[in-house]
Design an enzyme around this catalytic site. Structure first.
Site, PDB file in Angstrom:
ATOM      1  N   VAL B 107     -28.912 -52.317 -28.359  1.00 50.28           N
ATOM      2  CA  VAL B 107     -30.420 -52.040 -28.450  1.00 50.28           C
ATOM      3  C   VAL B 107     -31.299 -51.149 -27.553  1.00 50.28           C
ATOM      4  O   VAL B 107     -32.260 -50.865 -27.744  1.00 50.28           O
ATOM      5  CB  VAL B 107     -31.261 -53.533 -28.502  1.00 50.28           C
ATOM      6  CG1 VAL B 107     -30.729 -54.391 -29.762  1.00 50.28           C
ATOM      7  CG2 VAL B 107     -30.631 -54.321 -27.452  1.00 50.28           C
ATOM      8  N   LYS B 108     -30.474 -50.960 -26.345  1.00 45.41           N
ATOM      9  CA  LYS B 108     -31.129 -49.851 -25.374  1.00 45.41           C
ATOM     10  C   LYS B 108     -32.518 -50.592 -25.120  1.00 45.41           C
ATOM     11  O   LYS B 108     -33.288 -49.701 -25.069  1.00 45.41           O
ATOM     12  CB  LYS B 108     -30.939 -48.602 -25.832  1.00 45.41           C
ATOM     13  CG  LYS B 108     -29.437 -48.033 -25.802  1.00 45.41           C
ATOM     14  CD  LYS B 108     -29.362 -46.693 -26.107  1.00 45.41           C
ATOM     15  CE  LYS B 108     -28.077 -46.012 -26.206  1.00 45.41           C
ATOM     16  NZ  LYS B 108     -27.356 -46.515 -27.331  1.00 45.41           N
ATOM     17  N   ARG B 109     -32.684 -51.561 -24.819  1.00 44.72           N
ATOM     18  CA  ARG B 109     -34.247 -52.073 -24.310  1.00 44.72           C
ATOM     19  C   ARG B 109     -34.337 -51.993 -23.034  1.00 44.72           C
ATOM     20  O   ARG B 109     -33.236 -52.090 -22.474  1.00 44.72           O
ATOM     21  CB  ARG B 109     -34.321 -53.645 -24.962  1.00 44.72           C
ATOM     22  CG  ARG B 109     -34.197 -53.795 -26.422  1.00 44.72           C
ATOM     23  CD  ARG B 109     -35.187 -53.254 -27.028  1.00 44.72           C
ATOM     24  NE  ARG B 109     -35.304 -53.628 -28.492  1.00 44.72           N
ATOM     25  CZ  ARG B 109     -34.722 -53.295 -29.722  1.00 44.72           C
ATOM     26  NH1 ARG B 109     -34.001 -52.133 -29.453  1.00 44.72           N
ATOM     27  NH2 ARG B 109     -34.656 -53.743 -30.876  1.00 44.72           N
TER      28      ARG B 109
END
Lengths: 295, 295
Positions: B107-109
């Protein structure tokens, strides 16, 4: 009968930059945040559930639609409720846009290749499920990796705000670092400046904005950033409860001040849950910002 | 009757690092990607719709569950279908975890403050709607800004993979930049090293992993990164179709090789849509990786 200008605008809807500029003139430079975090929902007397979230979101839609230049929902506070929360976010975006209010969805996405293509399609594409007017992007993979989103935004009349220089103390570890004489934040500013050049040449506000904190102190000067020449809007979080003031906005943005959209969440939302009180607080805040920044 | 060791493990479930280490020994160091992009879904004979997405995801769940160390769904390809796509992702995560297969949700948050808290709760909290075993994080706001997610992962026995050094050419603009003599990638490596110190002292693999591309060339040496001392796992995308080979893994990771989880999406997924063919390809790829990296 349509004039040729009207026909042209039907073929090419006004860009995000142009629409934002109009909205800021009409309503003042406030972007009202929708940040339904646990503490705030409790303060509003709402359960921290999907039903409570929906109540919060619909209250904000009613209070802000048609009254501010832009509204910025924070995706995280919806994603925490999973797909049901994302469905509430979609309804919020739809309701605000139906009222003609610009929506900047704060998702801070960033990736490469087909994955970046998919994020671009998800939020900026013509077939996106419930597209906002603009999204925030995170450039840890390099400004150039965001190309699919920036190009799609231009094609569909939407916009982006790329993280450049943030106020949190840890941000400097990445954003102030230097390569070939240019800071990371400077690299992002340079990318946006190039992408806005065509709009600037047309005398318009560009559609590639940057996120620059209202409380970054003297970092803009120290890093030698040319914000006034960037050509697009600045989204400045941190105004109000987080310590940002009109004076700090002046100090950070200087002659770029007319392009600053000041984001305020806590300060405005603390007036809730009354729709009337929220609406009044938002309009008063926007008017105060407009007056203070113009003088 | 439970032994005190069993009672202890009931109170404190094994950490993500420990569980990943076990899974890699059992199945080989392959992380099978689930990347339902438009072209691949068409190649599988599926409509690019929510129904097609669900079919794709359930095929992957059936093929991969119980057969690989970990599966990495790419959130963007689900988010492009809005809340309905996110619901499919939730079902995929649930099915894989029910089979005991680790799920790393890509998700690369990355954010700050209460927003980062919410992302942490969304994916790593004890009340998360459908929590994976680990997520990817993006540190443009500084490694320190990710603290809420890293701390929550430790508390709930989950893990994170922080973007450090990626293979895409634009990544260098940010990741190779230097502050106070340390590169941005080095800053991320240093943060993970510190957060894994306790696990390393217990003789365990840490739960804070890093994303390091399989094709970053000599960047690890040039930037002076100590990958072997990091103490957690490395997620290495780009193996297979994107050009990463066993040789490039050796060159990049050196003595850290035993901690590398090689992510492959296109190479494995191109065997679909047959469940049997997908399962065979995944197991063969994992076995080949295990053998090649051990020799």
């Amino acid at each position: 009968m349509t004039t040729s200008a009207q026909a042209s605008s039907l073929r090419h809807p006004p860009s995000f930059g142009v629409r934002l500029h109009q909205a800021m003139r009409a309503h003042g430079p406030l972007c009202a945040g929708v940040d339904p975090h646990r503490g705030l929902m409790q303060a509003w007397g709402l359960d921290y559930t999907v039903a409570g979230l929906e109540r919060f979101a619909m209250t904000c839609a009613e209070a802000f639609a048609g009254r501010v230049a832009a509204v910025k929902p924070q995706s995280a506070f919806f994603e925490v409720f999973g797909s049901a929360g994302v469905a509430v976010l979609e309804r919020l975006v739809a309701d605000l846009r139906a009222a003609g209010t610009l929506v900047i969805l704060d998702v801070k996405r960033g990736d490469i290749g087909t994955t970046m293509d998919a994020y671009a399609e998800a939020f900026l594409g013509k077939d996106a499920p419930e597209p906002p007017d603009a999204i925030t992007l995170s450039p840890y993979l390099g400004y150039g990796s965001l190309r699919p989103a920036i190009d799609l935004a231009h094609a569909t009349g939407r916009g982006v705000f790329v993280l450049a220089l943030t106020s949190n103390p840890e941000g400097a570890d990445v954003q102030h670092a230097v390569l070939h004489g240019q800071s990371v934040a400077g690299h992002v500013v340079a990318g946006a400046t190039a992408d806005n050049a065509d709009a600037v040449a047309r005398g318009e506000l560009g559609s590639v904005g940057l996120v620059v904190g209202a409380t970054v102190g003297d970092a803009v000067d120290r890093l030698g950033l040319d914000l006034a020449g960037m050509g697009g809007p600045f989204l400045a979080p941190g105004v109000g409860a987080q310590g940002g003031t009109v004076e700090s906005l002046r100090r950070v943005f200087g002659t770029a001040l007319p392009h600053v959209l000041a984001a305020s969440s806590r300060e405005v939302l603390s007036a809730g849950p009354s729709v009337a009180a929220l609406a009044t607080r938002a309009q008063d805040t926007a008017a105060a910002l407009a007056e203070a920044l113009a003088s």
